[in-house]
Design a protein around this motif. Structure first.
Motif, PDB file in Angstrom:
ATOM      1  N   CYS A  85      -5.673  -1.756  -8.822  1.00  0.00           N
ATOM      2  CA  CYS A  85      -4.409  -1.322  -8.226  1.00  0.00           C
ATOM      3  C   CYS A  85      -4.504   0.082  -7.636  1.00  0.00           C
ATOM      4  O   CYS A  85      -3.528   0.569  -7.063  1.00  0.00           O
ATOM      5  CB  CYS A  85      -3.275  -1.398  -9.249  1.00  0.00           C
ATOM      6  SG  CYS A  85      -2.739  -3.094  -9.573  1.00  0.00           S
ATOM      7  N   ASP A 144       1.286  -4.788  -3.920  1.00  0.00           N
ATOM      8  CA  ASP A 144       1.673  -6.010  -4.628  1.00  0.00           C
ATOM      9  C   ASP A 144       2.249  -5.688  -5.997  1.00  0.00           C
ATOM     10  O   ASP A 144       3.224  -6.301  -6.446  1.00  0.00           O
ATOM     11  CB  ASP A 144       0.460  -6.938  -4.779  1.00  0.00           C
ATOM     12  CG  ASP A 144       0.309  -7.884  -3.592  1.00  0.00           C
ATOM     13  OD1 ASP A 144       0.985  -7.664  -2.576  1.00  0.00           O
ATOM     14  OD2 ASP A 144      -0.482  -8.835  -3.689  1.00  0.00           O
ATOM     15  N   SER A 145       1.643  -4.712  -6.675  1.00  0.00           N
ATOM     16  CA  SER A 145       2.115  -4.336  -8.007  1.00  0.00           C
ATOM     17  C   SER A 145       3.524  -3.756  -7.945  1.00  0.00           C
ATOM     18  O   SER A 145       4.378  -4.085  -8.773  1.00  0.00           O
ATOM     19  CB  SER A 145       1.146  -3.332  -8.642  1.00  0.00           C
ATOM     20  OG  SER A 145       1.563  -2.989  -9.943  1.00  0.00           O
ATOM     21  N   GLU A 171       5.736  -4.452  -5.803  1.00  0.00           N
ATOM     22  CA  GLU A 171       6.635  -5.567  -5.482  1.00  0.00           C
ATOM     23  C   GLU A 171       6.842  -6.518  -6.660  1.00  0.00           C
ATOM     24  O   GLU A 171       7.595  -7.491  -6.549  1.00  0.00           O
ATOM     25  CB  GLU A 171       6.083  -6.342  -4.285  1.00  0.00           C
ATOM     26  CG  GLU A 171       6.124  -5.552  -2.981  1.00  0.00           C
ATOM     27  CD  GLU A 171       5.480  -6.305  -1.823  1.00  0.00           C
ATOM     28  OE1 GLU A 171       5.044  -7.456  -2.033  1.00  0.00           O
ATOM     29  OE2 GLU A 171       5.416  -5.752  -0.713  1.00  0.00           O
ATOM     30  N   GLY A 172       6.180  -6.246  -7.777  1.00  0.00           N
ATOM     31  CA  GLY A 172       6.349  -7.083  -8.953  1.00  0.00           C
ATOM     32  C   GLY A 172       5.380  -8.227  -9.047  1.00  0.00           C
ATOM     33  O   GLY A 172       5.530  -9.109  -9.902  1.00  0.00           O
ATOM     34  N   LYS A 173       4.373  -8.235  -8.205  1.00  0.00           N
ATOM     35  CA  LYS A 173       3.379  -9.299  -8.217  1.00  0.00           C
ATOM     36  C   LYS A 173       2.139  -8.864  -9.004  1.00  0.00           C
ATOM     37  O   LYS A 173       1.981  -7.702  -9.363  1.00  0.00           O
ATOM     38  CB  LYS A 173       2.961  -9.644  -6.787  1.00  0.00           C
ATOM     39  CG  LYS A 173       4.116 -10.021  -5.863  1.00  0.00           C
ATOM     40  CD  LYS A 173       3.630 -10.121  -4.424  1.00  0.00           C
ATOM     41  CE  LYS A 173       4.792 -10.359  -3.467  1.00  0.00           C
ATOM     42  NZ  LYS A 173       4.341 -10.314  -2.052  1.00  0.00           N
ATOM     43  N   ARG A 174       1.261  -9.833  -9.229  1.00  0.00           N
ATOM     44  CA  ARG A 174      -0.044  -9.520  -9.806  1.00  0.00           C
ATOM     45  C   ARG A 174      -0.831  -8.694  -8.787  1.00  0.00           C
ATOM     46  O   ARG A 174      -0.849  -9.013  -7.609  1.00  0.00           O
ATOM     47  CB  ARG A 174      -0.792 -10.811 -10.122  1.00  0.00           C
ATOM     48  CG  ARG A 174      -2.156 -10.624 -10.762  1.00  0.00           C
ATOM     49  CD  ARG A 174      -2.721 -11.981 -11.149  1.00  0.00           C
ATOM     50  NE  ARG A 174      -4.014 -11.873 -11.815  1.00  0.00           N
ATOM     51  CZ  ARG A 174      -5.182 -11.975 -11.189  1.00  0.00           C
ATOM     52  NH1 ARG A 174      -5.206 -12.195  -9.889  1.00  0.00           N
ATOM     53  NH2 ARG A 174      -6.308 -11.861 -11.853  1.00  0.00           N
ATOM     54  N   GLN A 228      -3.346  -7.856  -6.557  1.00  0.00           N
ATOM     55  CA  GLN A 228      -4.495  -8.443  -5.869  1.00  0.00           C
ATOM     56  C   GLN A 228      -4.620  -7.836  -4.483  1.00  0.00           C
ATOM     57  O   GLN A 228      -3.627  -7.499  -3.836  1.00  0.00           O
ATOM     58  CB  GLN A 228      -4.354  -9.960  -5.742  1.00  0.00           C
ATOM     59  CG  GLN A 228      -4.745 -10.734  -6.992  1.00  0.00           C
ATOM     60  CD  GLN A 228      -4.944 -12.213  -6.703  1.00  0.00           C
ATOM     61  OE1 GLN A 228      -4.130 -12.836  -6.039  1.00  0.00           O
ATOM     62  NE2 GLN A 228      -6.029 -12.778  -7.207  1.00  0.00           N
ATOM     63  N   ARG A 249      -5.002  -7.518  -0.596  1.00  0.00           N
ATOM     64  CA  ARG A 249      -4.575  -8.282   0.567  1.00  0.00           C
ATOM     65  C   ARG A 249      -5.653  -8.218   1.658  1.00  0.00           C
ATOM     66  O   ARG A 249      -6.372  -7.229   1.778  1.00  0.00           O
ATOM     67  CB  ARG A 249      -3.287  -7.706   1.151  1.00  0.00           C
ATOM     68  CG  ARG A 249      -2.102  -7.695   0.203  1.00  0.00           C
ATOM     69  CD  ARG A 249      -0.899  -7.050   0.891  1.00  0.00           C
ATOM     70  NE  ARG A 249       0.251  -6.920  -0.002  1.00  0.00           N
ATOM     71  CZ  ARG A 249       1.401  -6.347   0.347  1.00  0.00           C
ATOM     72  NH1 ARG A 249       1.547  -5.849   1.561  1.00  0.00           N
ATOM     73  NH2 ARG A 249       2.397  -6.262  -0.533  1.00  0.00           N
ATOM     74  N   LYS A 257     -10.109 -12.154  -6.328  1.00  0.00           N
ATOM     75  CA  LYS A 257      -9.711 -12.828  -5.091  1.00  0.00           C
ATOM     76  C   LYS A 257     -10.906 -13.217  -4.220  1.00  0.00           C
ATOM     77  O   LYS A 257     -10.881 -14.254  -3.565  1.00  0.00           O
ATOM     78  CB  LYS A 257      -8.752 -11.944  -4.308  1.00  0.00           C
ATOM     79  CG  LYS A 257      -8.110 -12.674  -3.124  1.00  0.00           C
ATOM     80  CD  LYS A 257      -6.913 -11.916  -2.589  1.00  0.00           C
ATOM     81  CE  LYS A 257      -6.182 -12.700  -1.519  1.00  0.00           C
ATOM     82  NZ  LYS A 257      -4.961 -12.024  -1.056  1.00  0.00           N
TER      83      LYS A 257
END
Length: 525
Positions: A246, A254-255, A257-260, A262, A264, A419
């Motif tokens: 991260c 992504d973090s 935004e509340g996502k795992r 990963q 992009r 990923k």
């Protein structure tokens, strides 16, 4: 009597809170500051006398009386006059260690908000031009020009834009971000407010790793206290959960935004489609914290310091087996040897320096024969390394470089977001190859048949020779180099792409630790 003692996390770990409490009980007026940045003298106590601050350190709670009557053996005199500090060029860290970090009056009295005041008196495009003319480049990775990034976001058409500060300081041996957030938080806030004015952003996020509770607490207090000064720009702190990946800008988005977290794929660039799909400026703490000086003093004042295309100053962090560990801010161009031997004082163990790693756990290892390198982006890139966040970790002659190469691969395997295949699988296969190499140093057989070796290493080498394979160290090293090439050029982000730097540099400069016969000249060819 006024006493100044650091509230920095490193200082507190060394006992600064107990020392401060002892001076308060003795009736002193104690001001808690940030750290000056030389940890060998912490806990540092500075006594205000006749307008000057006289330092003592390291100091324990039992030393209060000796400090107050001036008889303590660890009397340092004026801290600014110590060689470690007198030779620095402090642009970004000018206030750190001098002021109360959360005092607005203290910040303003020491030149705070001048940069923001000037920025808001100018059109946005002119602010971007000033930052571009200063030569400021990203202080956390590849050194991308800050002004170009800001210009891209300024020109993007969107009703909503964001400023994101990457404070996920995950590299080993680095602590500059933490020191600034704990010791001079308004400097970062001012830099982000200037960036917001420059590109037309309304809201900002400071993404801080959860392992920095002091920094998180200080930043939140400073944001609340200064909200009226930076309005209409608004700010908030987001805590990371400890994932190294991260620190990569898109995984960080992504973090938030509340996502795992990963990585992009790029394009689109975050400057065009970043946080919540909106144009976003993402800069490191040190990049944003350099901006107030540039706006207050002018682009020429900043650009006049440095070397080649690397302009301004860099807060270098000395760690590992080094006598004088700490933060040393200086203009680009100082040599690696000067930083390690003259500033750092060589190893803490007293043994010879064998290697230094520059740029965190994914940075290259350099032997003393490379200490002539000037500390700047281009010189290190040409030598097969990177400056990164400017962390320098020192190792003496007891280090085993084969194990350090294995550690880099193991670290990548543990921290990969999974990923892309080169990073996810390549790092794991690299650990297995390193295990074969380390085992072979103890006398492993020189060759095996297909029936004798069905592991990954055997399968890979059988593709070259179908019957009996060569599992000598040189053959395994060749396979490791091939794998590193795939990771370097095929990985989606810098985690997999930079992992080969410590591996290949260890192979090139310390082949004897691998039992390999190829010297650095052959490896370079």
């Amino acid at each position: 009597m006024r006493i100044y003692i650091s509230r920095d996390m490193a200082s507190v770990a060394l006992g600064a809170d107990d020392v401060a409490r002892a001076f308060e009980e003795a009736g002193c007026d104690v001001v808690r500051t940030g750290s000056r940045g030389l940890f060998s003298i912490e806990p540092l106590v500075e006594v205000e006398q006749d307008g000057a601050r006289i330092g003592y350190g390291p100091v324990g709670p039992q030393d209060v009386a000796a400090v107050l009557d001036g008889s303590h053996a660890a009397r340092l005199g004026r801290v600014d006059d110590l060689p470690f500090f007198a030779s620095q060029q402090r642009f970004t860290f000018a206030r750190c260690g001098l002021t109360d970090p959360v005092s607005l009056d203290d910040y303003q009295a020491h030149g705070g908000w001048k940069g923001l005041e000037r920025a808001r008196s100018l059109p946005s495009a002119e602010v971007v031009e000033i930052v571009t003319a200063s030569g400021l480049r990203g202080r956390g990775g590849a050194g991308f020009p800050t002004g170009i990034k800001w210009k891209t976001v300024l020109d993007a058409r969107s009703a909503d834009k964001f400023i994101v500060c990457n404070a996920d300081e995950g590299d080993s041996g680095t602590f500059a971000d933490r020191m600034l957030m704990e010791g001079d938080p308004y400097c970062l806030i001012e830099g982000m407010a200037i960036a917001a004015h420059a590109v037309g952003a309304g809201h900002g996020y400071i993404y801080v790793r959860s392992e920095y509770p002091f920094a998180i607490r200080t930043m939140r207090a400073a944001i609340e206290a200064s909200a009226h000064l930076v309005a209409p720009f608004t700010l908030e702190v987001r805590e990371g959960a400890g994932a190294y990946v991260c620190g990569e800008e898109t995984a960080l988005l992504d973090s938030i935004e509340g996502k795992r977290g990963q990585v992009r794929a790029k394009p689109p660039l975050p400057a065009l489609q970043g946080l919540f799909g909106k144009p976003t400026v993402i800069n490191n703490v040190l990049s944003l914290a350099a901006v107030p000086f540039i706006l207050a003093e002018g682009a020429e004042a900043y650009a006049s310091v440095g070397f080649g295309r690397s302009r301004g100053t860099m807060p270098v962090q000395l760690a590992g087996n080094v006598r004088h560990g700490g933060l040393y801010e200086v203009g680009f161009g100082i040599t690696l040897g000067e930083l390690v031997n003259d500033v750092g004082g060589g190893t803490a163990s007293g043994r010879a320096v064998r290697a230094v790693q520059v740029g965190g756990p994914l940075g290259a290892y350099f032997p003393p024969s490379m200490f002539h390198l000037p500390f700047d982006y281009e010189s290190f890139a040409q030598a097969g390394g990177l400056i990164g966040h400017a962390g320098i970790t020192v190792f003496d002659d007891s280090v085993d470089m084969a194990h350090m190469a294995r550690f880099a691969l193991k670290f990548c395997a543990a921290e990969s977001c999974g990923k892309c295949t080169p990073c996810r699988i390549g790092s794991t296969r690299g650990v297995e190859i390193m295990d074969h190499i380390i085992a072979a140093r103890g006398g492993a057989p020189a060759s095996r048949t297909r029936q004798e070796d069905t592991g990954y290493l055997g399968k890979a080498l059988y593709s070259r020779a179908p019957d009996r394979i060569d599992v000598s160290v040189d053959a395994q090293v060749g396979l490791l180099r091939d794998l590193s090439d795939v990771m370097k050029h095929g990985s989606l982000c810098a985690l997999g792409g930079f992992t080969p730097y410590p591996v290949l540099s260890a192979l090139d400069y310390f082949p004897e630790d691998f039992g390999a016969s190829s010297p650095v000249t052959e490896a370079a060819e």
